[in-house]
Write an enzyme that holds these catalytic residues in place. Structure first.
Site, short mmCIF file in Angstrom:
data_model
loop_
_atom_site.label_atom_id
_atom_site.label_comp_id
_atom_site.label_asym_id
_atom_site.label_seq_id
_atom_site.Cartn_x
_atom_site.Cartn_y
_atom_site.Cartn_z
CE LYS A 11 0.72 1.62 4.36
NZ LYS A 11 1.65 2.65 4.57
CB ALA A 101 12.03 -1.71 7.06
CB ALA A 102 9.86 0.12 2.08
N GLY A 103 7.67 1.45 4.45
CA GLY A 103 6.45 2.26 4.52
C GLY A 103 5.39 1.81 3.53
CG LEU A 104 6.19 0.61 0.11
CD1 LEU A 104 7.03 0.00 -1.00
CD2 LEU A 104 5.30 1.72 -0.45
CB ALA A 105 1.46 -2.13 4.41
N GLY A 106 4.59 -4.00 3.82
CA GLY A 106 5.04 -5.33 3.37
C GLY A 106 4.75 -6.42 4.39
N GLY A 107 5.07 -6.18 5.66
CA GLY A 107 4.82 -7.18 6.70
C GLY A 107 3.32 -7.33 6.96
CB THR A 109 0.27 -6.89 2.63
OG1 THR A 109 -0.69 -7.38 1.71
CG2 THR A 109 1.65 -7.14 2.09
CG ASP A 141 -0.55 0.11 8.02
OD1 ASP A 141 -1.38 0.97 8.36
OD2 ASP A 141 0.63 0.36 7.76
O1 C5P Z 1 0.65 -1.01 14.66
P1 C5P Z 1 2.04 -1.10 14.15
O2 C5P Z 1 2.79 -2.26 14.73
O3 C5P Z 1 2.16 -1.05 12.66
O4 C5P Z 1 2.76 0.21 14.66
C1 C5P Z 1 4.17 0.37 14.68
C2 C5P Z 1 4.53 1.54 15.57
O5 C5P Z 1 4.11 2.76 14.96
C3 C5P Z 1 3.86 1.55 16.93
O6 C5P Z 1 4.62 0.82 17.85
C4 C5P Z 1 3.84 3.03 17.27
O7 C5P Z 1 5.11 3.43 17.74
C5 C5P Z 1 3.63 3.68 15.93
N1 C5P Z 1 2.20 3.98 15.64
C6 C5P Z 1 1.57 5.01 16.33
N2 C5P Z 1 0.25 5.25 16.06
C7 C5P Z 1 -0.43 4.54 15.14
C8 C5P Z 1 0.21 3.51 14.41
C9 C5P Z 1 1.54 3.26 14.70
O8 C5P Z 1 2.17 5.67 17.18
N3 C5P Z 1 -1.70 4.84 14.92
#
Ligand code: C5P
Length: 314
Positions: A11, A101-107, A109, A141
């Protein structure tokens, strides 16, 4: 069936606004998320013994209990222990195409694909909403990745409203091979710098969540207005990532100098993307940025907007 193959699209964010702190330590967000055709392939297979095996061809993806796909199997087997006992263990093979680890929701998805695949393989009969509730326990995500398409995500990112599909938009993505940004770092740094602007009381946060529906990006999407969508791209996390990593700002400027609808960093980065109206324009933009940046560390992908999330191939 004893095995399934699934396509797990990545994404991008078209919009990411940080509204405030939440009592659970996360941030209250308003995001517009968009599935793209750059996707991983996930194979799921029943194995006789009650164990979980994860395989992945990518050197940066761990295959132990910390892998989010592994955690997805664990979660669902704890919820349905009798089914896990009946069917035995699971082997997950992840064929990675989405950068890590790119901001593309790889993990996320990958975890979404595991939930959808196990629901089928174990004949659990869960609804999309039930799968999304399980997904929210794994990552913010994951619920979006299950249904995909174009969606407004609020709360932690797990409260979803489907939006109309944006047709025929192409995406050029670029990422420095050796640069990754930790999502917790990005949010923590944002809080340090901009915490004073946060909406603090729950009632105002709730109002802000409702007001997002009337904001220009959602109208642009409703009208399938490609040019407007390109102009209205917004990501608060750029305010911490771009000053910290000047090469990202340079990359953004290089994209902006091309014939693009708009350009922005996806999620917590570091992938930068640009939107175009056609595949040939996307190819031209890629060639233009590549020439301008002349950096062997920079990798490129071209994808299209996808109207759905996880799909099953067989
Ligand atoms: O939910 P996820 O594991 O993807 O989030 C990774 C990290 O991003 C969280 O540990 C938190 O530090 C930050 N985060 C946040 N607020 C969100 C989503 C993520 O602070 N709504």
């Amino acid at each position: 069936m004893r095995s399934y193959s699934l396509i797990a699209p990545g994404k991008i964010n078209l919009y990411l606004e940080i509204i405030g702190d939440r009592p659970d330590g996360y941030h209250e967000l308003a995001m517009v998320l968009q599935s793209i055709s750059l996707a991983d392939k996930i194979d799921i297979r029943s194995i006789g013994i009650e164990t979980i095996v994860v395989r992945c061809d990518h050197p940066l993806v761990s295959t132990d209990a910390g892998n989010i796909a592994y955690r997805a199997v664990s979660l669902i087997s704890k919820q349905f222990p009798e089914v896990f006992a009946r069917y035995g263990g699971v082997e997950i093979t992840i064929h990675k195409n989405i950068p890590v680890a790119a901001g593309l929701a790889g993990g996320s998805t990958n975890a979404a694909a595991v939930l959808v695949g196990l629901d089928l393989m174990w004949e659990l009969g869960l609804t999309q909403r039930e799968l999304q509730e399980l997904g929210a326990q794994l990552g913010s995500d994951v619920p979006f990745c299950i249904g995909g398409g174009t969606a407004l995500a609020t709360g932690r990112g797990e409260m979803l409203s489907q939006l109309p599909n944006l047709d025929h938009i192409y995406v050029v993505l670029a990422k420095y091979k050796n640069l990754s940004i930790s999502t917790p770092w990005a949010y923590k740094t944002y809080r340090q710098h901009f915490g004073h602007t946060y909406i603090t009381d729950t009632e105002s946060q709730e109002n802000s969540r409702h007001r997002i529906h009337s904001r220009p990006m959602l109208s642009a999407i409703a009208q399938n207005g490609h040019k407007e969508v390109g102009k209205l791209l917004h990501n608060d996390l750029e305010k911490v990532a771009l000053p910290e990593y000047p090469q990202l700002l340079k990359l953004k400027e290089a994209f902006a100098s091309q014939n693009v609808l708009g350009t922005m960093m996806s999620g917590s980065g570091p992938t930068m993307f640009a939107l175009t109206e056609s595949q040939s324009q996307a190819e031209e933009v890629k060639a233009g940025v590549k020439e301008k940046m002349a950096d062997p560390d920079l990798e490129f992908w071209i994808a299209q907007f996808n109207s759905s999330g996880i799909s099953i191939t067989h």
